[in-house]
Design a protein around this motif. Structure first.
Motif, short mmCIF file in Angstrom:
data_model
loop_
_atom_site.label_atom_id
_atom_site.label_comp_id
_atom_site.label_asym_id
_atom_site.label_seq_id
_atom_site.Cartn_x
_atom_site.Cartn_y
_atom_site.Cartn_z
N ALA A 87 0.81 -1.22 0.00
CA ALA A 87 0.00 0.00 0.00
C ALA A 87 0.84 1.27 0.00
CB ALA A 87 -0.93 0.00 1.22
N PRO A 111 -4.90 -6.50 4.27
CA PRO A 111 -4.62 -5.21 4.94
C PRO A 111 -4.46 -4.06 3.94
CG PRO A 111 -2.71 -6.66 5.06
CD PRO A 111 -3.84 -7.49 4.56
N VAL A 115 -6.84 -0.61 4.02
CA VAL A 115 -6.35 0.76 4.14
C VAL A 115 -6.70 1.59 2.91
CG1 VAL A 115 -4.03 0.53 3.13
CG2 VAL A 115 -4.39 2.07 5.06
N ILE A 157 4.30 -1.33 7.30
CA ILE A 157 3.05 -0.58 7.16
C ILE A 157 3.39 0.82 6.67
CG2 ILE A 157 1.02 0.30 8.37
CD1 ILE A 157 1.38 -1.97 10.38
N VAL A 161 -0.45 5.44 7.29
CA VAL A 161 -1.45 4.68 8.05
C VAL A 161 -1.35 5.08 9.51
CG1 VAL A 161 -2.23 2.39 8.74
CG2 VAL A 161 -1.36 2.77 6.42
N TRP A 173 1.24 -7.34 4.73
CA TRP A 173 1.27 -5.96 4.23
C TRP A 173 2.07 -5.86 2.94
CZ3 TRP A 173 -1.34 -1.65 5.08
CH2 TRP A 173 -2.07 -1.52 6.27
#
Length: 297
Positions: A87, A111, A115, A157, A161, A173
């Protein structure tokens, strides 16, 4: 299977807009080729194309790649969707460039999908897309005859976030993709974001014909050397190329597949074809290729 390296630089591209390191200065002077932010495209039949990540530079990359141009109808496109490895902003921002294209499909781990839920909702207001779990049991089949499985390879991450207790599937992730062409049997491993070498990567590389691998940093102290700051590099979640536990040593155990570094940070000496670092990597049979390169498996 055809793979086009649409972009090969890390976040910010090369040269990076706010960096005056020696490499970025050389690129601005025309001494080194510029690179757009990391993204690739893959097809099994030359008609149905799938993006591997969605770079902020996506519009420029699509315009530079005739195979991805629209047609024959006024709104026809050969793009069928996007496979996201994570992400991170430099891998998902390009989704906005695709807004309004109906019928696209986005694959991502749970995940990442969670997000990106607000972005999903916003993009659906232009044209509805289908969002699917890339980690679904058994993998999935793409139009064009490609079979794909996703494999967790990192826990990083993204910074945007909000801080919170990591969900149970935090290991998902960051993923790598194994893409197999049913017609040729060729296997691509796409892993542009790798925090540490793992048994998963070892197994994937052992059966691959081509590996596109995270080459963000040459060395663990690279940013401190290039821009006189080490702030944040350790937390960026990228395995360095060099060192006893680096990716080059790991790739040496897999001399069979074509091995290519991508997602190169603007401080990475591998950006300079005349550098000792590039020579050392080349001696091991590992490549650094320019934007726009096409690979065939």
């Amino acid at each position: 299977m055809r793979i086009v390296l649409l972009g090969t630089a890390a976040g910010g591209g090369f040269p990076q807009w706010n960096c005056a390191c020696a490499l970025c200065a050389a690129a601005r002077d025309g001494k080194l080729p510029s690179r757009t932010q990391e993204c690739a495209a893959v097809t099994g039949n030359g008609r149905d194309w799938w993006l591997l990540n969605a770079s902020p530079d996506l519009r420029t990359q699509l315009a530079a790649t005739p195979a991805l141009w629209p047609g024959p109808g006024p709104r026809d496109t050969p793009l069928r969707g996007v496979l996201l490895t994570d992400a991170e902003a430099d891998h998902v921002t390009g989704l906005a460039e695709l807004r309004g294209a109906a019928g696209l499909k986005v694959y991502a781990a749970p995940p990442v999908r969670a997000v990106l839920a607000p972005a999903h909702a916003a993009l659906d207001r232009y044209a509805p897309w289908e969002w699917a779990d890339s980690l679904a049991d058994g993998g999935f089949v793409l139009a064009g005859g490609l079979v794909v499985t996703a494999h967790p390879v990192g826990t990083k991450i993204p910074k945007y976030v909000p801080a919170q207790t990591p969900p149970p599937d935090v290991a998902a992730w960051v993923t790598a993709y194994r893409v197999e062409d049913l017609a040729s049997g060729g296997v691509l491993v796409y892993a542009p974001c790798v925090g540490a070498w793992s048994p998963v990567l070892e197994e994937l590389c052992a059966e691959a014909d081509c590996v596109l691998l995270d080459g963000t940093f040459l060395a663990a102290d690279e940013m401190g050397t290039a821009v006189r700051t080490a702030a944040g590099q350790a937390a960026m979640g990228h395995l360095p190329v060099m060192g006893p536990k680096g990716s080059l040593a790991a790739l040496a155990r897999h001399p069979g597949p074509r091995r290519v570094y991508t997602h190169l940070n603007n401080t990475n000496p591998l950006l300079d074809p005349a550098s000792p670092a590039r020579a050392r990597v080349a001696e091991q049979g590992v490549e650094v290729l320019p934007d726009g390169t096409e690979l065939v498996l």
